[in-house]
Design a protein around this motif. Sequence first.
Motif, PDB file in Angstrom:
ATOM      1  N   HIS A  78       1.377  -1.129  -0.141  1.00 44.32           N
ATOM      2  CA  HIS A  78      -0.428  -0.059   0.075  1.00 44.32           C
ATOM      3  C   HIS A  78       1.327   1.072   0.060  1.00 44.32           C
ATOM      4  O   HIS A  78       0.351   2.193  -0.327  1.00 44.32           O
ATOM      5  CB  HIS A  78      -1.205  -0.119   1.349  1.00 44.32           C
TER       6      HIS A  78
ATOM      7  N   GLY B 260       3.840   1.240  -1.568  1.00 41.61           N
ATOM      8  CA  GLY B 260       4.300   1.334  -2.361  1.00 41.61           C
ATOM      9  C   GLY B 260       6.399   1.089  -2.009  1.00 41.61           C
ATOM     10  O   GLY B 260       6.878   1.422  -2.580  1.00 41.61           O
TER      11      GLY B 260
ATOM     12  N   ALA C   1      -2.786  -3.375  -4.004  1.00 44.32           N
ATOM     13  CA  ALA C   1      -1.960  -2.385  -4.115  1.00 44.32           C
ATOM     14  C   ALA C   1      -2.654  -1.421  -5.230  1.00 44.32           C
ATOM     15  O   ALA C   1      -2.398  -0.110  -4.487  1.00 44.32           O
ATOM     16  CB  ALA C   1      -0.414  -2.611  -4.036  1.00 44.32           C
TER      17      ALA C   1
ATOM     18  N   SER D 189      -5.254   0.593  -3.818  1.00 40.93           N
ATOM     19  CA  SER D 189      -5.193   1.710  -3.036  1.00 40.93           C
ATOM     20  C   SER D 189      -4.159   3.521  -3.827  1.00 40.93           C
ATOM     21  O   SER D 189      -4.385   4.467  -3.179  1.00 40.93           O
ATOM     22  CB  SER D 189      -3.839   1.585  -1.777  1.00 40.93           C
ATOM     23  N   ALA D 190      -3.331   2.225  -5.102  1.00 44.40           N
ATOM     24  CA  ALA D 190      -3.194   3.948  -5.640  1.00 44.40           C
ATOM     25  C   ALA D 190      -4.299   4.806  -6.045  1.00 44.40           C
ATOM     26  O   ALA D 190      -3.742   5.964  -7.110  1.00 44.40           O
ATOM     27  CB  ALA D 190      -1.868   3.263  -6.561  1.00 44.40           C
TER      28      ALA D 190
ATOM     29  N   GLU E 274      -6.075   7.335  -7.068  1.00 44.17           N
ATOM     30  CA  GLU E 274      -6.593   8.613  -6.108  1.00 44.17           C
ATOM     31  C   GLU E 274      -8.264   9.226  -5.931  1.00 44.17           C
ATOM     32  O   GLU E 274      -8.137   9.698  -5.347  1.00 44.17           O
ATOM     33  CB  GLU E 274      -5.299   9.624  -7.194  1.00 44.17           C
TER      34      GLU E 274
END
Length: 122
Positions: free
Chosen positions: A20, A22, A92, A95-96, A98
């Motif tokens: 999450h 990175g 992941a 979560s990226a 926006e």
Amino acid sequence: MSADPIDAAIGARLRVQRLHLGLTLQDVAAAAGCSYQQLQRYEQGQNRITVSALAGLAGALGVSVTTLIGDDATAAQVHAALMQPGAPEMLAAFSALERADDRALLLRLVDALSRDEPPWPT
């Protein structure tokens, strides 16, 4: 020997939080004071994590120890879900995103696919 469900769930939470943010195994391990190989074994539930190591990893990930320990009642469910191929990567990627609209669209798509329905009107 299979992983203890609690150790595996903590490891899965470690991995999800790392992805999450990175961060690489090397990034988190260096910040926590352990080797990346050890962190990888923790994430896979192969090694039992000590409280001091858990505290160091929580600090490196910017979360509380309690967050990584989680709720015992759901530990096995979380572990099973996160061990599915592609699940950590999907989390992941989610979560990226926006924009809330993009996250809602992805959820709609995955929900439709899970019910074997077309995701859009045909």
